[in-house]
Design a protein around this motif. Structure first.
Motif, PDB file in Angstrom:
ATOM      1  N   GLU A  72       0.829  -1.194   0.000  1.00 40.95           N
ATOM      2  CA  GLU A  72       0.000   0.000   0.000  1.00 40.95           C
ATOM      3  C   GLU A  72       0.873   1.258   0.000  1.00 40.95           C
ATOM      4  O   GLU A  72       1.958   1.274   0.581  1.00 40.95           O
ATOM      5  CB  GLU A  72      -0.880  -0.042   1.249  1.00 40.95           C
ATOM      6  N   LYS A  73       0.386   2.296  -0.681  1.00 35.43           N
ATOM      7  CA  LYS A  73       1.041   3.605  -0.792  1.00 35.43           C
ATOM      8  C   LYS A  73       2.233   3.601  -1.742  1.00 35.43           C
ATOM      9  O   LYS A  73       2.935   4.603  -1.849  1.00 35.43           O
ATOM     10  CB  LYS A  73       1.473   4.126   0.585  1.00 35.43           C
ATOM     11  N   MET A  74       2.456   2.510  -2.457  1.00 39.10           N
ATOM     12  CA  MET A  74       3.543   2.473  -3.441  1.00 39.10           C
ATOM     13  C   MET A  74       3.070   2.987  -4.799  1.00 39.10           C
ATOM     14  O   MET A  74       1.876   2.958  -5.119  1.00 39.10           O
ATOM     15  CB  MET A  74       4.072   1.047  -3.615  1.00 39.10           C
ATOM     16  N   SER A  75       4.021   3.443  -5.596  1.00 37.83           N
ATOM     17  CA  SER A  75       3.760   3.764  -6.999  1.00 37.83           C
ATOM     18  C   SER A  75       4.311   2.620  -7.845  1.00 37.83           C
ATOM     19  O   SER A  75       5.443   2.173  -7.632  1.00 37.83           O
ATOM     20  CB  SER A  75       4.428   5.090  -7.383  1.00 37.83           C
ATOM     21  N   ILE A  76       3.494   2.135  -8.788  1.00 43.40           N
ATOM     22  CA  ILE A  76       3.856   0.982  -9.610  1.00 43.40           C
ATOM     23  C   ILE A  76       3.746   1.370 -11.082  1.00 43.40           C
ATOM     24  O   ILE A  76       2.753   1.968 -11.504  1.00 43.40           O
ATOM     25  CB  ILE A  76       2.938  -0.222  -9.307  1.00 43.40           C
ATOM     26  N   TYR A  77       4.758   1.017 -11.844  1.00 40.55           N
ATOM     27  CA  TYR A  77       4.844   1.441 -13.239  1.00 40.55           C
ATOM     28  C   TYR A  77       5.175   0.257 -14.133  1.00 40.55           C
ATOM     29  O   TYR A  77       6.102  -0.501 -13.861  1.00 40.55           O
ATOM     30  CB  TYR A  77       5.946   2.511 -13.347  1.00 40.55           C
ATOM     31  N   ASP A  78       4.386   0.107 -15.207  1.00 41.07           N
ATOM     32  CA  ASP A  78       4.667  -0.901 -16.225  1.00 41.07           C
ATOM     33  C   ASP A  78       4.885  -0.176 -17.551  1.00 41.07           C
ATOM     34  O   ASP A  78       3.930   0.281 -18.183  1.00 41.07           O
ATOM     35  CB  ASP A  78       3.499  -1.892 -16.349  1.00 41.07           C
ATOM     36  N   PRO A  79       6.145  -0.036 -17.987  1.00 44.71           N
ATOM     37  CA  PRO A  79       6.428   0.712 -19.208  1.00 44.71           C
ATOM     38  C   PRO A  79       5.991   0.012 -20.492  1.00 44.71           C
ATOM     39  O   PRO A  79       5.940   0.643 -21.551  1.00 44.71           O
ATOM     40  CB  PRO A  79       7.948   0.874 -19.172  1.00 44.71           C
ATOM     41  N   THR A  80       5.716  -1.275 -20.410  1.00 39.27           N
ATOM     42  CA  THR A  80       5.191  -2.013 -21.565  1.00 39.27           C
ATOM     43  C   THR A  80       3.923  -2.728 -21.087  1.00 39.27           C
ATOM     44  O   THR A  80       3.869  -3.944 -20.981  1.00 39.27           O
ATOM     45  CB  THR A  80       6.234  -3.025 -22.097  1.00 39.27           C
ATOM     46  N   HIS A 107       0.767   3.388 -13.026  1.00 41.00           N
ATOM     47  CA  HIS A 107       1.109   4.053 -14.286  1.00 41.00           C
ATOM     48  C   HIS A 107       1.561   3.009 -15.301  1.00 41.00           C
ATOM     49  O   HIS A 107       2.126   1.969 -14.933  1.00 41.00           O
ATOM     50  CB  HIS A 107       2.232   5.061 -14.070  1.00 41.00           C
ATOM     51  N   GLY A 108       1.311   3.292 -16.559  1.00 37.13           N
ATOM     52  CA  GLY A 108       1.758   2.386 -17.618  1.00 37.13           C
ATOM     53  C   GLY A 108       1.789   3.081 -18.952  1.00 37.13           C
ATOM     54  O   GLY A 108       1.278   4.200 -19.112  1.00 37.13           O
ATOM     55  N   GLN A 109       2.403   2.422 -19.927  1.00 34.63           N
ATOM     56  CA  GLN A 109       2.483   2.966 -21.282  1.00 34.63           C
ATOM     57  C   GLN A 109       2.579   1.810 -22.269  1.00 34.63           C
ATOM     58  O   GLN A 109       3.135   0.754 -21.946  1.00 34.63           O
ATOM     59  CB  GLN A 109       3.694   3.897 -21.426  1.00 34.63           C
ATOM     60  N   ASP A 110       2.037   2.010 -23.458  1.00 35.25           N
ATOM     61  CA  ASP A 110       2.169   1.024 -24.526  1.00 35.25           C
ATOM     62  C   ASP A 110       2.147   1.754 -25.862  1.00 35.25           C
ATOM     63  O   ASP A 110       1.494   2.799 -25.991  1.00 35.25           O
ATOM     64  CB  ASP A 110       1.042  -0.018 -24.465  1.00 35.25           C
ATOM     65  N   ASN A 111       2.843   1.203 -26.840  1.00 34.38           N
ATOM     66  CA  ASN A 111       2.952   1.876 -28.140  1.00 34.38           C
ATOM     67  C   ASN A 111       1.901   1.425 -29.141  1.00 34.38           C
ATOM     68  O   ASN A 111       1.987   1.745 -30.320  1.00 34.38           O
ATOM     69  CB  ASN A 111       4.356   1.686 -28.733  1.00 34.38           C
ATOM     70  N   ASP A 112       0.912   0.673 -28.678  1.00 40.02           N
ATOM     71  CA  ASP A 112      -0.196   0.230 -29.533  1.00 40.02           C
ATOM     72  C   ASP A 112      -1.491   0.808 -28.963  1.00 40.02           C
ATOM     73  O   ASP A 112      -1.893   0.469 -27.845  1.00 40.02           O
ATOM     74  CB  ASP A 112      -0.249  -1.305 -29.559  1.00 40.02           C
ATOM     75  N   GLY A 113      -2.133   1.676 -29.724  1.00 40.01           N
ATOM     76  CA  GLY A 113      -3.343   2.333 -29.242  1.00 40.01           C
ATOM     77  C   GLY A 113      -4.462   1.370 -28.896  1.00 40.01           C
ATOM     78  O   GLY A 113      -5.185   1.564 -27.911  1.00 40.01           O
TER      79      GLY A 113
END
Length: 206
Positions: A72-80, A107-113
């Motif tokens: 809890e209270k962590m920030s989690i990021y998946d760049p793909t 948070h996350g990001q992907d290069n395919d809409g």
């Protein structure tokens, strides 16, 4: 084969004006999310090698999440981010430990809409409404930028693509790549690793 009577009862059930298709009205709380994940897995399996671009087997994701132990209270990021399975299972792990998912930053990001849309829908159907999933190539234009610098997170969890081409001249925020540039033909693996390291807090986990 579905009997006519069973089919009619099913249709009548969904036509009932008092019925709303939400998790609270289903047999178990995450049924909609589980059904959507099943469809994603089915589509990935039928897509062959291409399916691996947006879906990682749940058992593999579960093992990675258990090793990282999000809290809890962590920030989690998946760049793909793909279909969002790693973020979803991170939330589920926190819930299982008695934590509150509302106190997680996702948070996350992907290069395919299309995949970004699949990911957002997957999060919503798992009752996760606070995810920030961006569209774009993380090597060329990373979205995790704040005040001109790469934003860093407590946990970075990813299944990065292998043997991908890239163009070094197109990459923004090149200070991420302190270990240098790999050959550009199917050698972007090192570049993804460097982005992950640059996106990680000093005491973070990946």
């Amino acid at each position: 084969m579905v009997k006519d009577l069973d089919l009619r009862l099913l249709i009548d059930h969904f036509n009932n004006p008092k019925f709303v298709l939400i998790n609270d009205n289903l047999e178990f709380p995450d049924l909609l999310g589980a059904a959507y994940e099943y469809l994603i897995k089915f589509f990935a399996d039928s897509s062959g090698k291409k399916g691996g671009q947006f879906y990682t087997p749940a058992s593999v994701v579960r093992l990675i999440v258990q090793l990282l132990k999000p809290q809890e209270k962590m920030s989690i990021y998946d760049p793909t981010a793909g279909s969002g399975g790693m973020l979803i299972q991170s939330v589920q792990y926190v819930n299982e430990q008695g934590g509150n998912e509302q106190n997680l930053e996702l948070h996350g990001q992907d290069n395919d809409g299309t995949v970004v849309s699949i990911c957002n829908m997957n999060l919503i159907l798992h009752n996760i409404f606070k995810g920030h999933i961006e569209f774009g190539d993380i090597l060329v234009s990373p979205a995790n930028v704040k005040d001109g610098k790469i934003e860093q997170f407590d946990i970075v969890i990813a299944n990065s693509p292998f043997a991908q081409n890239y163009n070094s001249t197109a990459l923004q925020h090149q200070n991420r790549f302190s270990y240098g540039f790999a050959p550009e033909t199917k050698k972007a693996d090192l570049m993804f690793v460097q982005h992950i390291l640059a996106s990680l807090k000093q005491d973070g986990r990946q």
